[in-house]
Design a protein around this motif. Structure first.
Motif, PDB file in Angstrom:
ATOM      1  N   GLN A   1      41.336  34.832  29.679  1.00 52.99           N
ATOM      2  CA  GLN A   1      40.152  35.394  30.373  1.00 52.99           C
ATOM      3  C   GLN A   1      40.039  34.733  31.782  1.00 52.99           C
ATOM      4  O   GLN A   1      39.781  35.318  32.713  1.00 52.99           O
ATOM      5  CB  GLN A   1      39.032  35.075  29.672  1.00 52.99           C
ATOM      6  CG  GLN A   1      37.666  35.652  30.345  1.00 52.99           C
ATOM      7  CD  GLN A   1      36.480  34.799  29.824  1.00 52.99           C
ATOM      8  OE1 GLN A   1      36.254  33.940  29.072  1.00 52.99           O
ATOM      9  NE2 GLN A   1      35.243  35.635  29.979  1.00 52.99           N
TER      10      GLN A   1
ATOM     11  N   GLU B   1      42.611  36.237  34.158  1.00 53.02           N
ATOM     12  CA  GLU B   1      41.920  37.599  34.644  1.00 53.02           C
ATOM     13  C   GLU B   1      40.914  37.301  35.733  1.00 53.02           C
ATOM     14  O   GLU B   1      40.897  38.040  36.820  1.00 53.02           O
ATOM     15  CB  GLU B   1      41.240  38.343  33.437  1.00 53.02           C
ATOM     16  CG  GLU B   1      40.891  39.704  33.813  1.00 53.02           C
ATOM     17  CD  GLU B   1      40.719  40.487  32.411  1.00 53.02           C
ATOM     18  OE1 GLU B   1      40.604  41.730  32.708  1.00 53.02           O
ATOM     19  OE2 GLU B   1      40.771  39.979  31.467  1.00 53.02           O
TER      20      GLU B   1
ATOM     21  N   ALA C   1      45.072  48.855  24.810  1.00 55.42           N
ATOM     22  CA  ALA C   1      43.502  49.426  24.550  1.00 55.42           C
ATOM     23  C   ALA C   1      43.587  50.926  24.343  1.00 55.42           C
ATOM     24  O   ALA C   1      42.486  51.661  23.983  1.00 55.42           O
ATOM     25  CB  ALA C   1      42.694  49.225  25.678  1.00 55.42           C
TER      26      ALA C   1
ATOM     27  N   ARG D   1      48.178  44.912  29.313  1.00 60.01           N
ATOM     28  CA  ARG D   1      47.509  44.730  27.765  1.00 60.01           C
ATOM     29  C   ARG D   1      46.226  45.354  28.087  1.00 60.01           C
ATOM     30  O   ARG D   1      45.643  45.949  27.005  1.00 60.01           O
ATOM     31  CB  ARG D   1      47.043  43.113  28.011  1.00 60.01           C
ATOM     32  CG  ARG D   1      48.294  42.230  27.564  1.00 60.01           C
ATOM     33  CD  ARG D   1      48.526  42.465  25.873  1.00 60.01           C
ATOM     34  NE  ARG D   1      49.355  41.426  25.315  1.00 60.01           N
ATOM     35  CZ  ARG D   1      50.647  41.682  24.941  1.00 60.01           C
ATOM     36  NH1 ARG D   1      51.281  42.867  25.165  1.00 60.01           N
ATOM     37  NH2 ARG D   1      51.200  40.812  24.317  1.00 60.01           N
ATOM     38  N   ARG D   2      45.519  45.489  29.287  1.00 57.48           N
ATOM     39  CA  ARG D   2      44.225  46.099  29.372  1.00 57.48           C
ATOM     40  C   ARG D   2      44.231  47.629  29.035  1.00 57.48           C
ATOM     41  O   ARG D   2      43.537  48.182  28.277  1.00 57.48           O
ATOM     42  CB  ARG D   2      43.410  45.796  30.429  1.00 57.48           C
ATOM     43  CG  ARG D   2      42.849  44.371  30.895  1.00 57.48           C
ATOM     44  CD  ARG D   2      42.005  44.229  32.008  1.00 57.48           C
ATOM     45  NE  ARG D   2      42.771  44.878  33.190  1.00 57.48           N
ATOM     46  CZ  ARG D   2      42.737  43.939  34.366  1.00 57.48           C
ATOM     47  NH1 ARG D   2      42.031  42.952  34.594  1.00 57.48           N
ATOM     48  NH2 ARG D   2      43.589  44.538  35.339  1.00 57.48           N
ATOM     49  N   ARG D   3      45.248  48.289  29.827  1.00 55.57           N
ATOM     50  CA  ARG D   3      45.390  49.617  29.964  1.00 55.57           C
ATOM     51  C   ARG D   3      46.123  50.341  28.623  1.00 55.57           C
ATOM     52  O   ARG D   3      45.654  51.205  27.942  1.00 55.57           O
ATOM     53  CB  ARG D   3      46.160  50.207  31.105  1.00 55.57           C
ATOM     54  CG  ARG D   3      46.154  51.724  31.113  1.00 55.57           C
ATOM     55  CD  ARG D   3      46.550  52.068  32.427  1.00 55.57           C
ATOM     56  NE  ARG D   3      46.705  53.447  32.920  1.00 55.57           N
ATOM     57  CZ  ARG D   3      45.696  54.407  33.181  1.00 55.57           C
ATOM     58  NH1 ARG D   3      44.606  53.734  33.240  1.00 55.57           N
ATOM     59  NH2 ARG D   3      45.641  55.455  33.293  1.00 55.57           N
TER      60      ARG D   3
END
Length: 555
Positions: free
Chosen positions: A490, A493, A552, A547-549
């Motif tokens: 975090q 990011e 998820a 990782r985020r796209r």
């Protein structure tokens, strides 16, 4: 039977009082006795209304006659029979009201009964209904025979046309014409697209849709029936020109509601609804048989797609599967993945729309639906990236009604020059399809021509490569966070989102700047990267995007 047939029977004692009654060819379907002031709500088309006139009032003669006659005419009644035992005379106001409405008025002799008239009508109706049942059974036998002999949808529609003179066609969910008869066999594009749009919005088994056909000389009203398949599927819709919601044509060739002429067979034919009822099941069966053939091919395609997804087959096995589909493994093969956004459209529609668009000179197409998306293998010399993209974009014109309410999202991978490259092409197409969701317009196609952002660039990479990259860059931080309940991922990011501003990042994280500096130092130690350099920041940024796209499920 016709109204004039009743007048000609001396035993019924009916005398025409208006010119419309003498030679009326209107079909009488029922005799209905009533003395209600306004009987309209209890009547139906084809009723001959018999009344003793107890509703008549001298003090309000014109108004009560107008109300009674308007009720009969508005319900589709074919005439009024009045008795004078109660009234003693036929009110002139009643004659005038019937003349204004064009409704036949008849006087029954005082020594004759309404019951006799009703019995004659009922017996004739029962006889005609028995004949209709027999004709329906005969039509059904002819329909089954037509299908068994391979005459298909067109053969069924030709039999329907021979019985009723109705012109019509069958539309598939993709808007393709499965068959047509009469002028409907060669509809202008604007007419077909408006009918297709009506089918896309349809609910229930029967719907009459008025459409602006955009062409002079074409009926503005069509009747649409939903064809039922296995599992309540809708393999298509039957359209007939004209409004057939009530019943068949009257024997004088005019509609029962009196709203103008319609064509009529030269000889006695079945009621349109009876004939359609016999044809619906056969049409649905015919389309289901065609669907079954397509399903068999789709299963073969799905087997190949499953092998590519699992990356568990060698080049030789993949080439053998391609040959089973009629493809040439020596020719390039593009992979296309597509969906229609929104609800209410079966997955098969996207597959059929894309198959129709991509099939052409120099290209063979085989496809299936897998995980809610259409997957198509486009093989041949015409499978070049630019040719495939141009063909898909042509859907915008061909399927305009569908794309008024849905968007076609497409990803193109390849072309693979050898069977061993198909796995990468499929994975690329899937990722580009996901990236298409960020595009605008009714048709969004993402291919190798459209890599203009880092997300589209990463979408073109195989999933295994993306996962490996994210694991190598972020893996040490994720392991540290899991072991120490820290928030290093975090922190990176937020720090990158703040463009490297210590103060802004610390405020977002609600920590002191010195705490932030300590965390960043720990990140650098674990990853071996220097966050003061653009190159190392980019490495971490791209890993975070992956990782985020993709993790998820969004890409």
């Amino acid at each position: 039977m016709q109204l004039r047939d009743l007048v000609r029977r001396e035993d019924l004692g009916l005398r025409p009082l208006t010119g419309a009654a003498q030679g009326s060819t209107a079909t009488v379907r029922r005799g209905y006795v009533t003395d209600l002031p306004d009987p309209g709500r209890y009547l139906r088309a084809g009723d001959l209304v018999l009344t003793s006139g107890q509703w008549f009032r001298d003090e309000d003669a014109a108004a009560c006659c107008e109300r009674f006659v308007a009720g009969v005419a508005g319900a589709g009644g074919v005439g009024v029979v009045v008795g004078v035992l109660t009234l003693g005379r036929v009110p002139p106001e009643l004659l005038a009201a019937c003349d204004r409405q064009g409704l036949p008025l008849l006087l029954i002799a005082q020594d004759r009964s309404f019951v006799a008239v009703c019995e004659v009508v009922m017996h004739r109706a029962l006889a005609e209904r028995g004949l209709a049942v027999a004709r329906t059974l005969g039509l059904h036998r002819d329909l089954v025979e037509a299908v068994s002999r391979g005459r298909g949808v067109v053969g069924v529609l030709e039999l329907l046309h021979a019985e009723t003179a109705a012109e019509g066609l069958v539309l598939l969910p993709t808007g393709e014409v499965a068959g047509g008869v009469g002028r409907a066999a060669d509809l202008p594009g604007t007419v077909r697209q408006n009918l297709w749009r009506a089918a896309l919005r349809a609910s229930g088994p029967l719907l009459v849709q008025r459409v602006d056909v955009g062409e002079a000389g074409w009926a503005p009203t069509w009747t649409m029936w939903r064809l039922r398949g296995a599992g309540d599927r809708t393999p298509g819709h039957l359209f007939l020109a004209g409004d057939h919601r009530e019943d068949s044509h009257r024997e004088d060739g005019h509609r029962e509601d009196g709203r103008g002429p319609e064509p009529r067979p030269a000889g006695p034919g079945l009621a349109v609804l009876d004939a359609v009822e016999a044809a619906l099941g056969v049409l649905g069966l015919e389309l289901e048989l065609a669907d079954a053939q397509r399903d068999a091919e789709q299963r073969r395609v799905a087997e190949l797609v499953a092998l590519l997804t699992a990356d568990s087959a060698g080049a030789g096995e993949l080439a053998a599967h391609q040959r089973l589909l009629g493809a040439d493994p020596r020719q390039p093969t593009a992979v296309v993945v597509g969906t229609l956004s929104g609800s209410g459209v079966p997955d098969q529609v996207a597959l059929r729309v894309l198959s129709e668009a991509l099939t052409g000179e120099g290209r063979s197409v085989a496809g299936c639906v897998r995980a809610g998306a259409a997957v198509l293998l486009v093989n041949g010399p015409g499978a070049a990236d630019d040719a495939v993209v141009a063909a898909v974009r042509g859907v915008a014109d061909r399927s305009a009604p569908l794309l008024r309410e849905h968007r076609l999202l497409v990803g193109v991978g390849g072309p693979a020059r050898a069977p061993g490259e198909l796995t990468v092409a499929l994975d690329t197409a899937r990722q580009r399809h996901r990236a298409a969701g960020a595009g605008a317009g009714p048709v969004v196609v993402v291919s190798g021509q459209d890599v203009q952002t880092h997300e589209l660039l990463m979408a073109a990479l195989p999933a295994a490569l993306r996962d490996s990259y994210a694991d190598r860059v972020l893996g040490p931080l994720e392991a540290y966070d899991a072991a120490h309940s820290s928030r290093l991922v975090q922190t990176v990011e937020v720090f990158l989102d703040a463009a490297g501003s210590w103060q802004r990042a610390a405020e977002v994280l609600h920590v002191h700047v010195n705490t932030l500096r300590y965390r960043v130092q720990r990140v650098e130690e674990l990853t071996g990267r220097d966050l003061t350099t653009v190159a190392d920041r980019t490495d971490l940024f791209l890993a975070l995007v992956l990782r985020r796209r993709w993790d998820a499920g969004g890409g």
